[in-house]
Structure formats: C-alpha cells, structure tokens
Motif scaffolding. Sequence first.
Motif, short mmCIF file in Angstrom:
data_model
loop_
_atom_site.label_atom_id
_atom_site.label_comp_id
_atom_site.label_asym_id
_atom_site.label_seq_id
_atom_site.Cartn_x
_atom_site.Cartn_y
_atom_site.Cartn_z
N VAL A 127 0.82 -1.07 0.06
CA VAL A 127 0.18 -0.02 -0.07
C VAL A 127 1.05 1.07 0.05
O VAL A 127 1.57 1.56 1.03
CB VAL A 127 -1.00 0.17 1.21
CG1 VAL A 127 -1.76 1.32 1.13
CG2 VAL A 127 -1.91 -1.18 1.29
N SER A 128 0.83 2.00 -0.85
CA SER A 128 1.55 3.09 -1.16
C SER A 128 0.93 4.60 -1.25
O SER A 128 -0.17 4.40 -1.70
CB SER A 128 2.57 3.27 -2.17
OG SER A 128 3.49 4.24 -2.54
N GLY A 129 1.65 5.54 -0.57
CA GLY A 129 1.12 7.00 -0.76
C GLY A 129 0.83 7.47 0.46
O GLY A 129 0.42 8.81 0.48
N ILE A 188 12.74 2.22 -6.10
CA ILE A 188 12.74 3.27 -7.12
C ILE A 188 12.56 4.66 -6.67
O ILE A 188 13.10 5.43 -6.82
CB ILE A 188 11.63 2.79 -8.16
CG1 ILE A 188 12.00 1.74 -8.72
CG2 ILE A 188 11.42 3.97 -9.10
CD1 ILE A 188 10.78 1.16 -9.97
N GLU A 189 11.63 4.63 -5.46
CA GLU A 189 11.78 6.10 -4.68
C GLU A 189 12.80 6.27 -4.30
O GLU A 189 13.08 7.65 -4.18
CB GLU A 189 10.48 5.53 -3.42
CG GLU A 189 10.24 6.60 -2.71
CD GLU A 189 9.42 6.27 -1.41
OE1 GLU A 189 8.37 5.56 -1.62
OE2 GLU A 189 9.87 6.20 -0.23
N TYR A 190 13.73 5.39 -3.84
CA TYR A 190 14.92 5.69 -3.40
C TYR A 190 15.78 6.67 -4.44
O TYR A 190 16.45 7.70 -4.08
CB TYR A 190 15.84 4.66 -2.58
CG TYR A 190 15.77 4.48 -1.11
CD1 TYR A 190 14.13 4.32 -0.52
CD2 TYR A 190 16.49 4.10 -0.26
CE1 TYR A 190 14.02 3.89 0.58
CE2 TYR A 190 16.44 3.88 1.00
CZ TYR A 190 15.09 3.69 1.43
OH TYR A 190 14.90 3.38 2.73
N ALA A 191 15.98 5.84 -5.63
CA ALA A 191 16.80 6.15 -6.65
C ALA A 191 16.20 7.72 -6.99
O ALA A 191 17.19 8.60 -7.24
CB ALA A 191 16.72 5.17 -7.71
N GLN A 259 16.70 5.87 6.91
CA GLN A 259 15.97 4.96 5.81
C GLN A 259 15.33 3.91 7.02
O GLN A 259 16.12 3.36 8.05
CB GLN A 259 16.97 4.16 5.08
CG GLN A 259 18.36 4.02 5.65
CD GLN A 259 19.34 3.37 4.78
OE1 GLN A 259 18.95 2.98 3.52
NE2 GLN A 259 20.53 3.85 4.71
N LYS A 260 14.15 3.27 6.49
CA LYS A 260 13.86 2.36 7.39
C LYS A 260 13.92 0.96 6.95
O LYS A 260 13.78 -0.08 7.52
CB LYS A 260 12.30 2.52 7.48
CG LYS A 260 11.58 3.61 8.35
CD LYS A 260 10.26 3.74 8.96
CE LYS A 260 9.35 4.02 7.85
NZ LYS A 260 9.53 5.51 7.58
N GLY A 261 14.47 1.01 5.51
CA GLY A 261 15.07 -0.37 5.28
C GLY A 261 14.41 -0.66 3.92
O GLY A 261 15.07 -2.04 3.38
C1 6PG Z 1 5.03 4.54 0.49
C2 6PG Z 1 6.38 5.13 1.19
C3 6PG Z 1 6.37 4.38 2.40
C4 6PG Z 1 7.49 4.85 3.66
C5 6PG Z 1 8.77 4.67 3.10
C6 6PG Z 1 9.63 5.58 3.48
O1 6PG Z 1 5.11 4.08 -0.74
O2 6PG Z 1 4.09 5.24 0.96
O3 6PG Z 1 7.35 4.37 0.60
O4 6PG Z 1 6.18 2.95 2.70
O5 6PG Z 1 7.17 6.31 3.51
O6 6PG Z 1 8.99 3.43 3.09
O7 6PG Z 1 10.98 4.96 3.65
P1 6PG Z 1 12.12 5.25 4.31
O8 6PG Z 1 11.91 5.69 5.78
O9 6PG Z 1 12.91 4.16 4.13
O10 6PG Z 1 12.83 6.38 3.63
#
Ligand code: 6PG
Length: 476
Positions: A127-129, A188-191, A259-261
């Motif tokens: 679930v993202s967002g 991908i979000e990290y990159a 980073q959470k990992g």
């Molecule tokens: C999402 C985000 C969510 C979270 C990240 C942050 O898709 O809604 O990705 O899952 O905010 O995992 O990750 P970090 O704390 O590792 O930057």
Amino acid sequence: APAQIGVTGLAVMGRNLARNLARNGFRVAVHNRSKGRTDALVEEFGHEGEFVPADDLPALVQALEQPRKIIIMVKAGEPTDAVIDELVPLLDQGDIVVDAGNAHFADTRRRENALKEKGLHFVGSGVSGGEEGALNGPSIMPGGSPESYAALEPMLTKISAHVNGEPCCVHVGPDGAGHFVKMLHNGIEYADMQLIAESYDLLRHVLGLSAAETADVFRDWNSGDLESFLIEITAEVLSQVDESTGQPFVDVVLDQAEQKGTGRWTVQVALDLGIPVSGMAEAVFGRSLSGDVVRREAAAGVLPGPADTKADVDRAAFIEDVRHALYASKLVAYAQGFDAIRAASEQYGWDIDLGAMAKIWRGGCIIRAVFLDRIKEAYDRDPNLPSLLVDDYFKEAVANGQEAWRRVVATAASVGVPAPGFSAALSYYDGLRAERLPAALIQGLRDLFGAHTYRRVDRDGAFHLDWSGDRKEHSA
Ligand code: 6PG
C-alpha cells in the motif's frame, strides 16, 4: 449487521485506511491493541461511515461476516507475526488475512505458507501513498491467491486511487509478489529521490542558485516529462522558509538521510537475483554516507578537491542539461527496477504483468508520475521488452538528452560535486550498449589465477590455458 472488513492496527496508516473504507460505504470493524486509538477514531471520524469498534481481537473476529477479511496494519517484522499468531486460532477456514504493511516479501511467503496449512488465505499487499494516500486513495499491490483477490477486489479497487477512471490496484501475482513489487516501488523511490537531490545540489553549487531559485526550477520541470509527485513536493520543500531563523528550510535540516530499510532490502534482493540496480544501490549508499558522521568529519575540509570549483556554464543551458540528466538517469533506475521485477517473477513463478505495475503506480503512490504512462505503453507495445531502455520511445528520449547527461556528469566530476546516481546511471547505459566489455579481461585473470576457465567468441565450450606451463589452450 456484521462488518464487511476489519482493520487492526490504528496508527495513522491503519486509521486512514479504515476511514477510507468507511467513507466508501463499507462497514469496518476497527481494533487497536491500546483501546484509546479505537475510541478516538470512532469519536473523531464516526460520522464518516459505519465503524464497529472492537476491544480485542476475538471481538474483531466476532464482528465480521464470513469469510472474514482482516487487514493488519502494524509494524513489519515481529509485531506483524505477533498479531498473526494471536489472530489465527480465532479464524475459520477460508478467512482472509491481509498484511498491508511494508513486509519483506520473504516473510510474506513464509506467512502465506503457514496460513495455507490451516486453510486460511494470507494476502501480502503493498500500500503506497503515505498517510494522505491511505485516506484518499493509495496505490494497492496485493499478492496472495487469486481466490482471495477476487473476494477483496471490490473493496480494494474502490478505495484505491484512480487514474482516468481506472483503479490503481491489480492482483500482482501469488504469494509474495505484492510485497515484492511494493519493495521495488520503494527502491525506485529511493533512486528517484537521490537523483532529485543530485540535481538540486548541482544547481546550487554550479550555478550558485538560492534554494528558492531551485524551487522555481523544479516547479518548472513539473510541467514537462518529469511531472510527478516527487518533483512537485521537491519544489514545495525547497521553497519552505524556516520560521525560527528565516533561512531556507533545507539549509537548517541536518544532512543525514535516514532509512527504514525497504530500499536496502531491494538492493540486497537484486544482488541475489543478479540484477544490477545501481540507481537504487547508489541511493542507499548515498544515505549511508550522509549518516556516516565519523568519516565525514574526518574528511570534510581535509581531503582536497579540485583547484577549480567553478564551471563556466550558461545558466539556462545548464538547467536544461540537468533536466536531461535527471530524466535519463531516472529512466535507467526504472529500467533496472523493472528488470528486477521481471527476474523475481521468473524465479518465483509469479507471472507479473510489468505494464500493469506501471499502470497502478500512475496514481496514489509516492512515485506516481506522468512518465509511468510511457512505461505502460512500452510494455503494451512489447510485453517481452528486454529493457525499457531499448523501447523506441525511451531510446529516443535518452538519445536526445545524452550529450547533456554526459556534460552534467563531467561537470560534476570536474567541480567536485558528488553525483553518484547520475554517473552510475550513465555508466550502466554505456555498459549496456557496449559491443564489447572488458569482462573478457576479467575472465582471463580468473583463468590465470584460479583455472576458472573461459569461453571463446568463435567456438562453443569451456577452455583453460596452461598459464604456468606451455600456455596451450585445453578444453575444460
Ligand atoms: C510509500 C512509502 C512508505 C514509506 C517509505 C519511507 O510508498 O507510501 O514508500 O512506504 O514512507 O518506506 O521509507 P524510508 O523511511 O526508508 O525512507
């Protein structure tokens, strides 16, 4: 009447998901380990729909119609296992347990196997967002069995984000496929964020732009190919002024990225799959370096940089160059990400539709972007596309920007501004398109020191040279 779905774990993500379900007309049973959160939810948002508060897990289970559907939204790892362990004895055959947290897909596979033995369905769902998405429409990436998806589909597609009337939710594939794809999304979000940060850094150092001026650049970029949530919020963060000092907000924030990992997991898994994900790896390394206070303090102001830290560039032209570099590097990161999904899909037999992944990422999630439409189209044209980079549209896009991309990497190197994302992406691109790589030399070295053998360009078979003897070639 019994509730149609339950949510346990009412921290902000769980609470917002429950509210989203209720607002969409579903009767939601809600539970949290400490009752205060449940009461607060019903008190504050009870008017939004039908909530059935449950004081404990047995009460949550009691409140639900069968087969039961229960969404777990607690911390990944042990807390998730603890809830599952407590829940499972209370359930009946055919009930569906959904883990909507950021679980590692290997945990999801293990959990699904364990629950399957008990006749239960387990769905690991990405679930993202963020908070906002959970409330108003996230991108949803469910794994698990097709039967469990069929039961969940009406609710999940209703509460997900929609783009052009189409839900940002699709059954990704069986078992851990959903959580795998969510993990990749985060990689991908990290990159993406690393590349954005490098762009910003170059604009400030090479052109001497103020934070507010860089905000304007990103705002401008958000109306072109780069249009995306992350570019939009970059402009927002960069234009923020710190209340207590009057300084740009970005200048008062400690420069150590946490980073959470999930990004690290992505890179670890990609290493095992043998897929180069240099964009994500450089992003994870970049965060690690930023947090490595001991070595940064030992080196800052001590290690010499180039004598000349000024580049002779035209402002407008350089901004346009950086835009190209960002777009091309981003494309490489996505190409690598989709390669990793394809490889995992093959390895685990998930049969993931890559175009469908691009489609459900167009809305709701953190990496939502107009660009994902182009990726979807590329996979529509050729579902077996070996790399996004060889698709005609993207090939053109990189070809148009590659001179600019090279200038930016060269400028970064010459003035001493770190651009690991840009340069790794460019090296990947050049490696991918090379007719011959120096890997041949590596094979020669391996054969010399370890008799590891090599293959030839002109004949089949494995060979070894008698390096310490007559240097004759032998079939191995
Ligand atoms: C999402 C985000 C969510 C979270 C990240 C942050 O898709 O809604 O990705 O899952 O905010 O995992 O990750 P970090 O704390 O590792 O930057």
